[in-house]
Scaffold this active site. Sequence first.
Site, PDB file in Angstrom:
ATOM      1  CG  HIS A   1     -49.179 -15.954   8.316  1.00  0.00           C
ATOM      2  ND1 HIS A   1     -50.233 -16.630   7.146  1.00  0.00           N
ATOM      3  CD2 HIS A   1     -49.857 -15.245   9.297  1.00  0.00           C
ATOM      4  CE1 HIS A   1     -51.135 -16.047   8.258  1.00  0.00           C
ATOM      5  NE2 HIS A   1     -50.966 -15.501   8.972  1.00  0.00           N
TER       6      HIS A   1
ATOM      7  CB  SER B   1     -53.469 -13.182   9.024  1.00  0.00           C
ATOM      8  OG  SER B   1     -54.025 -14.551  10.095  1.00  0.00           O
TER       9      SER B   1
END
Length: 344
Positions: A310, A176
């Site tokens: 995610h 991320s």
Amino acid sequence: MPYTGDVTPGGPAAVLELTGLTVTKVSVNEDTDNNACSPGCRTTPGSTPATGATAPWVRSGRPCRPGGNGAGERVSKTASGASDAERRDRWVRRFHPSPGARRTLICFPHAGGSAGYWYPLSQALAPDVEVLVVQYPGRADRLGEEALTSIEELADAAHEALRPWLSGRPVFFGHSMGAIVAFEVARRMERETGRSPNRIVASAAGAPSDRVDEGIRFLDDEAVLAAVMDLGGTDRAFANQAELVELLLPAIRGDLEAIESYPTGPGTVVACPITVFIGETDPKVRPAHAEAWRRHTLAACDVRVFAGDHFYFTAEPELFVHSLRATLGVPSDALPPRLADQGS
């Protein structure tokens, strides 16, 4: 339960860590040896760490017991007079030193994340791969420090601390926000030495030029926490612990400001290959966002899609480790169960 592990009676202040999967309360026993797995860790070989939290990709990971100043008064962003060694000690965690490793992997954590989350991955890859993990200020054993609020500051400081390991051309792995920090450290490495990392693995991250400022950093605390929870991977009990929120929210907000205000255009490139790992149901990173990384390398770029969101590696952890090993050029001796069942 929001807390795991124990607290040493009469010991130093507990260190609170948001790992990305669980909220952990850990402590340091000052009587243990300093023969630790990293400069900020005081877990001795064979001892039981103070925390029971584990990341998902190994069956029996044992995160280290962070040291440091705990939840004391926050200090400034820069520590004047610190030596190079002291800066490295603050910024780099080396959980499983492996002098004979075939590859070095440097991990850059996600927004709100800390180095301890990647301990089990280091354990899973050792001794073939030596894993170093960057520890950003404002969390875990650096909780007393002020969080940095720009990718440039994070990359400058991380690059400075990582210099001793860059000559060997390690692979960078960033999850991320960490993928953007890794990209910027690679740019600094190229400018200074003319050499690139062996590869960048960008995990759950859109390309540098394909980012949208959502303005989450301007929202109230409740909305910021909701945005973090919506990504998955964080114990929802965290939001109900007022003291934890008060301690950890500055780092989360600092990271959000850093990534949301990051300015880079499509002409910014590195010379090394880029591999992108994404989850097929990630609400933030779609395949088009991953493909946009091709604009940021002069070499090859490939995209691999995993089941999951995610934090996709929680869905098929063994497949993740197998794929990462293959990307590093250090393949596993055995296939993960799903691939073995398919005969591939």
